[in-house]
Design a protein around this motif. Structure first.
Motif, PDB file in Angstrom:
ATOM      1  N   GLN A   4     -75.889  13.614  59.364  1.00 29.25           N
ATOM      2  CA  GLN A   4     -76.131  13.343  60.781  1.00 29.25           C
ATOM      3  C   GLN A   4     -76.876  12.027  60.871  1.00 29.25           C
ATOM      4  O   GLN A   4     -77.965  11.889  60.317  1.00 29.25           O
ATOM      5  N   LEU A   5     -76.279  11.072  61.561  1.00 30.83           N
ATOM      6  CA  LEU A   5     -76.832   9.729  61.586  1.00 30.83           C
ATOM      7  C   LEU A   5     -77.998   9.613  62.556  1.00 30.83           C
ATOM      8  O   LEU A   5     -77.954  10.110  63.672  1.00 30.83           O
ATOM      9  N   TYR A   6     -79.026   8.918  62.117  1.00 33.63           N
ATOM     10  CA  TYR A   6     -80.078   8.485  63.022  1.00 33.63           C
ATOM     11  C   TYR A   6     -79.563   7.271  63.798  1.00 33.63           C
ATOM     12  O   TYR A   6     -78.924   6.388  63.220  1.00 33.63           O
ATOM     13  N   ALA A   7     -79.825   7.239  65.097  1.00 34.83           N
ATOM     14  CA  ALA A   7     -79.371   6.094  65.898  1.00 34.83           C
ATOM     15  C   ALA A   7     -80.372   5.782  66.994  1.00 34.83           C
ATOM     16  O   ALA A   7     -80.965   6.682  67.586  1.00 34.83           O
ATOM     17  N   ARG A   8     -80.542   4.494  67.256  1.00 36.00           N
ATOM     18  CA  ARG A   8     -81.274   4.063  68.450  1.00 36.00           C
ATOM     19  C   ARG A   8     -80.260   3.922  69.580  1.00 36.00           C
ATOM     20  O   ARG A   8     -79.161   3.411  69.363  1.00 36.00           O
ATOM     21  N   SER A  25     -79.983  -2.171  57.587  1.00 36.86           N
ATOM     22  CA  SER A  25     -80.003  -0.962  58.412  1.00 36.86           C
ATOM     23  C   SER A  25     -79.845  -1.401  59.857  1.00 36.86           C
ATOM     24  O   SER A  25     -79.678  -2.589  60.141  1.00 36.86           O
ATOM     25  N   PRO A  45     -76.535   2.921  65.040  1.00 41.19           N
ATOM     26  CA  PRO A  45     -76.798   3.927  64.016  1.00 41.19           C
ATOM     27  C   PRO A  45     -77.169   3.305  62.672  1.00 41.19           C
ATOM     28  O   PRO A  45     -76.745   2.192  62.341  1.00 41.19           O
ATOM     29  N   ASP A  46     -77.953   4.060  61.905  1.00 45.88           N
ATOM     30  CA  ASP A  46     -78.112   3.778  60.487  1.00 45.88           C
ATOM     31  C   ASP A  46     -76.980   4.510  59.764  1.00 45.88           C
ATOM     32  O   ASP A  46     -76.864   5.736  59.881  1.00 45.88           O
ATOM     33  N   ARG A  48     -74.958   6.251  56.674  1.00 47.32           N
ATOM     34  CA  ARG A  48     -75.569   7.289  55.837  1.00 47.32           C
ATOM     35  C   ARG A  48     -76.351   6.723  54.645  1.00 47.32           C
ATOM     36  O   ARG A  48     -75.903   5.836  53.930  1.00 47.32           O
ATOM     37  N   GLY A  52     -82.989   5.593  58.836  1.00 44.32           N
ATOM     38  CA  GLY A  52     -83.422   6.957  59.089  1.00 44.32           C
ATOM     39  C   GLY A  52     -82.368   8.016  58.830  1.00 44.32           C
ATOM     40  O   GLY A  52     -82.574   9.186  59.162  1.00 44.32           O
ATOM     41  N   SER A  53     -81.220   7.651  58.255  1.00 42.26           N
ATOM     42  CA  SER A  53     -80.126   8.602  58.023  1.00 42.26           C
ATOM     43  C   SER A  53     -80.129   9.114  56.581  1.00 42.26           C
ATOM     44  O   SER A  53     -80.381   8.350  55.651  1.00 42.26           O
ATOM     45  N   LEU A  72     -71.260  11.184  65.662  1.00 45.57           N
ATOM     46  CA  LEU A  72     -72.338  10.636  66.491  1.00 45.57           C
ATOM     47  C   LEU A  72     -71.859  10.438  67.933  1.00 45.57           C
ATOM     48  O   LEU A  72     -72.596  10.751  68.882  1.00 45.57           O
TER      49      LEU A  72
END
Length: 263
Positions: A4-8, A25, A45-46, A48, A52-53, A72
Protein backbone atom coordinates in the motif's frame (compact mmCIF):
# COMPACT_ATOMS: atom_id res chain seq x y z
CA UNK A 1 1.97 -9.19 0.07
CA UNK A 2 0.89 -6.18 -1.93
CA UNK A 3 2.33 -2.81 -1.07
CA UNK A 4 0.00 0.00 0.00
CA UNK A 5 1.66 3.16 -1.20
CA UNK A 6 2.17 6.21 0.94
CA UNK A 7 1.15 9.32 -1.01
CA UNK A 8 0.88 13.05 -0.48
CA UNK A 9 -2.40 14.40 -1.84
CA UNK A 10 -2.76 18.18 -2.09
CA UNK A 11 -4.88 20.68 -4.01
CA UNK A 12 -8.10 20.25 -5.95
CA UNK A 13 -9.14 19.95 -9.59
CA UNK A 14 -8.02 17.56 -12.31
CA UNK A 15 -5.96 14.82 -10.60
CA UNK A 16 -2.27 14.84 -11.50
CA UNK A 17 -0.34 11.73 -10.36
CA UNK A 18 3.45 12.23 -10.34
CA UNK A 19 5.67 9.11 -10.25
CA UNK A 20 9.21 9.72 -9.04
CA UNK A 21 12.62 8.81 -10.45
CA UNK A 22 15.13 6.25 -9.21
CA UNK A 23 16.67 6.36 -6.64
CA UNK A 24 14.59 9.16 -5.11
CA UNK A 25 11.15 9.42 -3.49
CA UNK A 26 8.10 11.64 -3.80
CA UNK A 27 10.11 14.28 -1.91
CA UNK A 28 11.59 15.19 -5.33
CA UNK A 29 8.20 16.68 -6.32
CA UNK A 30 8.27 19.50 -3.74
CA UNK A 31 8.42 22.19 -6.46
CA UNK A 32 5.43 20.59 -8.22
CA UNK A 33 3.31 20.33 -5.07
CA UNK A 34 4.04 24.00 -4.38
CA UNK A 35 3.68 25.14 -8.00
CA UNK A 36 0.70 23.11 -9.24
CA UNK A 37 -1.60 22.45 -6.25
CA UNK A 38 -3.41 25.78 -6.73
CA UNK A 39 -4.78 24.43 -10.06
CA UNK A 40 -4.72 20.62 -9.77
CA UNK A 41 -5.13 17.80 -7.29
CA UNK A 42 -1.46 16.77 -7.05
CA UNK A 43 -0.90 13.18 -5.87
CA UNK A 44 2.72 12.12 -5.30
CA UNK A 45 3.14 8.49 -4.20
CA UNK A 46 6.30 6.87 -2.93
CA UNK A 47 6.78 3.80 -5.13
CA UNK A 48 7.14 0.58 -3.17
CA UNK A 49 10.03 0.51 -0.72
CA UNK A 50 10.85 4.21 -1.20
CA UNK A 51 9.97 7.05 1.19
CA UNK A 52 7.00 6.07 3.32
CA UNK A 53 5.96 2.97 1.32
CA UNK A 54 6.76 -0.60 2.35
CA UNK A 55 8.59 -2.93 -0.03
CA UNK A 56 6.38 -6.01 0.24
CA UNK A 57 7.37 -9.51 -0.83
CA UNK A 58 6.50 -9.54 -4.55
CA UNK A 59 9.06 -10.47 -7.18
CA UNK A 60 10.74 -7.36 -8.66
CA UNK A 61 8.55 -6.09 -11.48
CA UNK A 62 7.54 -2.76 -13.00
CA UNK A 63 4.08 -4.30 -13.53
CA UNK A 64 3.74 -4.80 -9.76
CA UNK A 65 4.63 -1.13 -9.27
CA UNK A 66 1.94 -0.12 -11.79
CA UNK A 67 -0.63 -2.31 -10.02
CA UNK A 68 0.30 -0.56 -6.73
CA UNK A 69 -0.51 2.78 -8.38
CA UNK A 70 -3.84 1.43 -9.71
CA UNK A 71 -4.79 0.37 -6.17
CA UNK A 72 -3.87 3.86 -4.94
CA UNK A 73 -6.28 5.39 -7.50
CA UNK A 74 -9.09 3.24 -6.11
CA UNK A 75 -8.17 3.94 -2.49
CA UNK A 76 -8.18 7.72 -3.10
CA UNK A 77 -11.36 7.59 -5.21
CA UNK A 78 -9.61 8.88 -8.35
CA UNK A 79 -11.45 7.60 -11.46
CA UNK A 80 -8.90 8.94 -13.98
CA UNK A 81 -5.83 11.17 -13.83
CA UNK A 82 -3.12 12.76 -15.88
CA UNK A 83 -0.15 10.52 -15.04
CA UNK A 84 3.38 11.90 -15.17
CA UNK A 85 6.33 9.57 -14.79
CA UNK A 86 9.98 10.58 -14.61
CA UNK A 87 12.67 8.03 -15.47
CA UNK A 88 11.69 4.91 -13.42
CA UNK A 89 8.32 6.60 -12.88
CA UNK A 90 8.00 6.73 -16.68
CA UNK A 91 8.45 2.95 -16.87
CA UNK A 92 5.70 2.60 -14.27
CA UNK A 93 3.47 5.06 -16.16
CA UNK A 94 3.88 3.05 -19.38
CA UNK A 95 3.06 -0.19 -17.50
CA UNK A 96 -0.02 1.56 -16.06
CA UNK A 97 -1.09 2.52 -19.60
CA UNK A 98 -0.67 -1.12 -20.65
CA UNK A 99 -2.35 -2.75 -17.64
CA UNK A 100 -4.89 -0.13 -16.49
CA UNK A 101 -5.57 2.18 -19.49
CA UNK A 102 -8.99 3.14 -18.12
CA UNK A 103 -7.29 5.13 -15.34
CA UNK A 104 -5.19 7.34 -17.62
CA UNK A 105 -6.60 10.65 -18.86
CA UNK A 106 -3.29 11.72 -20.40
CA UNK A 107 0.34 10.82 -19.89
CA UNK A 108 3.56 12.81 -19.43
CA UNK A 109 6.72 10.78 -20.04
CA UNK A 110 9.76 12.65 -18.83
CA UNK A 111 13.44 11.61 -19.05
CA UNK A 112 12.49 7.99 -19.68
CA UNK A 113 12.87 5.31 -22.35
CA UNK A 114 10.39 2.97 -24.05
CA UNK A 115 13.00 0.42 -25.05
CA UNK A 116 14.05 -2.43 -22.78
CA UNK A 117 17.56 -2.28 -21.33
CA UNK A 118 20.44 -3.41 -23.51
CA UNK A 119 22.80 -6.04 -22.13
CA UNK A 120 25.33 -3.58 -20.70
CA UNK A 121 22.72 -1.48 -18.84
CA UNK A 122 21.00 -4.62 -17.52
CA UNK A 123 24.29 -6.03 -16.25
CA UNK A 124 25.07 -2.72 -14.51
CA UNK A 125 21.67 -2.72 -12.78
CA UNK A 126 22.10 -6.30 -11.55
CA UNK A 127 25.67 -5.64 -10.37
CA UNK A 128 24.47 -2.56 -8.45
CA UNK A 129 21.56 -4.56 -6.97
CA UNK A 130 24.00 -7.19 -5.71
CA UNK A 131 26.22 -4.53 -4.14
CA UNK A 132 23.24 -2.83 -2.50
CA UNK A 133 22.15 -6.14 -0.99
CA UNK A 134 25.67 -7.15 0.05
CA UNK A 135 26.71 -3.79 1.55
CA UNK A 136 23.35 -2.70 2.95
CA UNK A 137 24.14 0.91 2.04
CA UNK A 138 23.78 3.13 -1.02
CA UNK A 139 27.44 4.01 -1.65
CA UNK A 140 27.23 2.46 -5.12
CA UNK A 141 24.35 4.82 -6.02
CA UNK A 142 26.21 7.89 -4.74
CA UNK A 143 29.29 6.84 -6.74
CA UNK A 144 27.67 5.62 -9.96
CA UNK A 145 24.12 7.02 -10.29
CA UNK A 146 24.16 10.45 -8.62
CA UNK A 147 26.76 11.96 -11.04
CA UNK A 148 24.37 11.44 -13.97
CA UNK A 149 21.16 12.73 -12.37
CA UNK A 150 21.67 16.45 -12.95
CA UNK A 151 23.17 18.35 -15.86
CA UNK A 152 26.38 20.40 -15.92
CA UNK A 153 24.42 23.67 -15.69
CA UNK A 154 22.91 22.53 -12.38
CA UNK A 155 26.32 21.40 -11.11
CA UNK A 156 27.79 24.81 -11.98
CA UNK A 157 24.95 27.15 -11.03
CA UNK A 158 22.56 25.33 -8.67
CA UNK A 159 24.66 23.87 -5.86
CA UNK A 160 21.67 23.78 -3.48
CA UNK A 161 19.67 21.65 -5.93
CA UNK A 162 22.55 19.23 -6.38
CA UNK A 163 22.92 19.00 -2.59
CA UNK A 164 19.23 18.26 -2.22
CA UNK A 165 19.38 15.50 -4.86
CA UNK A 166 22.44 14.00 -3.16
CA UNK A 167 20.56 13.97 0.15
CA UNK A 168 17.59 12.19 -1.44
CA UNK A 169 19.88 9.53 -2.96
CA UNK A 170 21.63 9.00 0.39
CA UNK A 171 18.24 8.54 2.11
CA UNK A 172 17.21 5.70 -0.23
CA UNK A 173 16.73 2.33 1.50
CA UNK A 174 19.19 -0.15 -0.05
CA UNK A 175 16.65 -3.04 -0.26
CA UNK A 176 14.19 -0.84 -2.21
CA UNK A 177 16.92 0.32 -4.58
CA UNK A 178 18.07 -3.27 -5.22
CA UNK A 179 14.47 -4.43 -5.82
CA UNK A 180 13.82 -1.52 -8.21
CA UNK A 181 17.02 -2.15 -10.18
CA UNK A 182 15.99 -5.79 -10.67
CA UNK A 183 12.48 -4.68 -11.69
CA UNK A 184 13.81 -2.20 -14.25
CA UNK A 185 16.33 -4.71 -15.62
CA UNK A 186 13.47 -7.14 -16.34
CA UNK A 187 11.04 -4.65 -17.86
CA UNK A 188 9.77 -5.22 -21.43
CA UNK A 189 9.95 -2.93 -24.44
CA UNK A 190 6.98 -0.52 -24.31
CA UNK A 191 6.82 0.79 -27.89
CA UNK A 192 3.68 -1.31 -28.65
CA UNK A 193 2.02 0.25 -25.59
CA UNK A 194 2.84 3.73 -26.89
CA UNK A 195 1.55 2.97 -30.40
CA UNK A 196 -1.80 1.81 -28.98
CA UNK A 197 -2.26 4.69 -26.55
CA UNK A 198 -5.66 6.36 -26.95
CA UNK A 199 -4.99 9.48 -24.85
CA UNK A 200 -2.83 12.58 -25.43
CA UNK A 201 0.82 12.43 -24.41
CA UNK A 202 3.63 14.86 -23.68
CA UNK A 203 7.23 13.64 -23.94
CA UNK A 204 9.82 15.74 -22.12
CA UNK A 205 13.59 15.52 -21.89
CA UNK A 206 16.34 17.74 -20.54
CA UNK A 207 18.80 19.05 -23.15
CA UNK A 208 21.70 17.89 -20.93
CA UNK A 209 20.28 14.45 -20.06
CA UNK A 210 22.82 11.65 -20.59
CA UNK A 211 20.62 8.82 -19.26
CA UNK A 212 17.58 9.36 -21.51
CA UNK A 213 18.57 11.17 -24.68
CA UNK A 214 16.71 13.58 -26.92
CA UNK A 215 16.84 10.99 -29.74
CA UNK A 216 15.13 8.43 -27.51
CA UNK A 217 12.50 10.99 -26.53
CA UNK A 218 11.86 11.75 -30.20
CA UNK A 219 11.41 8.03 -30.98
CA UNK A 220 8.79 7.82 -28.23
CA UNK A 221 6.95 10.91 -29.47
CA UNK A 222 6.98 9.51 -33.02
CA UNK A 223 5.52 6.18 -31.82
CA UNK A 224 2.66 7.86 -29.95
CA UNK A 225 -0.50 8.66 -31.98
CA UNK A 226 -1.07 12.02 -30.26
CA UNK A 227 2.06 13.47 -28.67
CA UNK A 228 4.14 16.60 -28.33
CA UNK A 229 7.87 16.65 -27.61
CA UNK A 230 9.39 19.30 -25.36
CA UNK A 231 13.12 19.71 -24.72
CA UNK A 232 13.86 21.58 -21.49
CA UNK A 233 17.03 23.62 -21.86
CA UNK A 234 19.81 23.67 -19.25
CA UNK A 235 18.43 20.60 -17.46
CA UNK A 236 19.75 17.08 -17.06
CA UNK A 237 17.86 13.94 -16.03
CA UNK A 238 15.83 15.56 -13.22
CA UNK A 239 14.28 18.45 -15.15
CA UNK A 240 11.35 18.94 -12.68
CA UNK A 241 13.93 19.55 -9.92
CA UNK A 242 16.44 21.46 -12.06
CA UNK A 243 13.93 23.64 -13.98
CA UNK A 244 10.70 23.48 -11.92
CA UNK A 245 9.07 26.58 -13.42
CA UNK A 246 9.48 25.42 -17.03
CA UNK A 247 8.39 21.88 -16.13
CA UNK A 248 5.35 23.08 -14.15
CA UNK A 249 4.23 25.42 -16.92
CA UNK A 250 4.41 22.63 -19.53
CA UNK A 251 2.57 20.11 -17.34
CA UNK A 252 -0.10 22.66 -16.36
CA UNK A 253 -0.80 23.58 -20.00
CA UNK A 254 -0.94 19.91 -21.01
CA UNK A 255 -3.17 18.83 -18.11
CA UNK A 256 -5.54 21.77 -18.67
CA UNK A 257 -5.90 20.89 -22.37
CA UNK A 258 -6.43 17.19 -21.58
CA UNK A 259 -9.11 17.98 -18.99
CA UNK A 260 -10.89 20.27 -21.48
CA UNK A 261 -10.91 17.47 -24.09
CA UNK A 262 -12.27 14.97 -21.57
CA UNK A 263 -15.23 17.16 -20.55
Amino acid sequence: MTAQLYARDVGAGTPLVLLHAFPLSSAMWLGQREGLADRFRVITPDLRGFGGSVLGADEPSVDAMADDVARLFRRLGVPRAVVCGLSMGGYVAMALCRRHPELVLGVVLCATRASADGDAVRETRLRQAERLEREGGVGVLVDEVLPHLVGPTTLRQRALIYGRVRGLVQATPAPAAAWAQRAMAARPDSFDTLRELKVPALVMVGSEDVLATEDEAREMADALPNAELLVIQRAGHLCPVEQPDLFNQAVAEFATAVARLAN
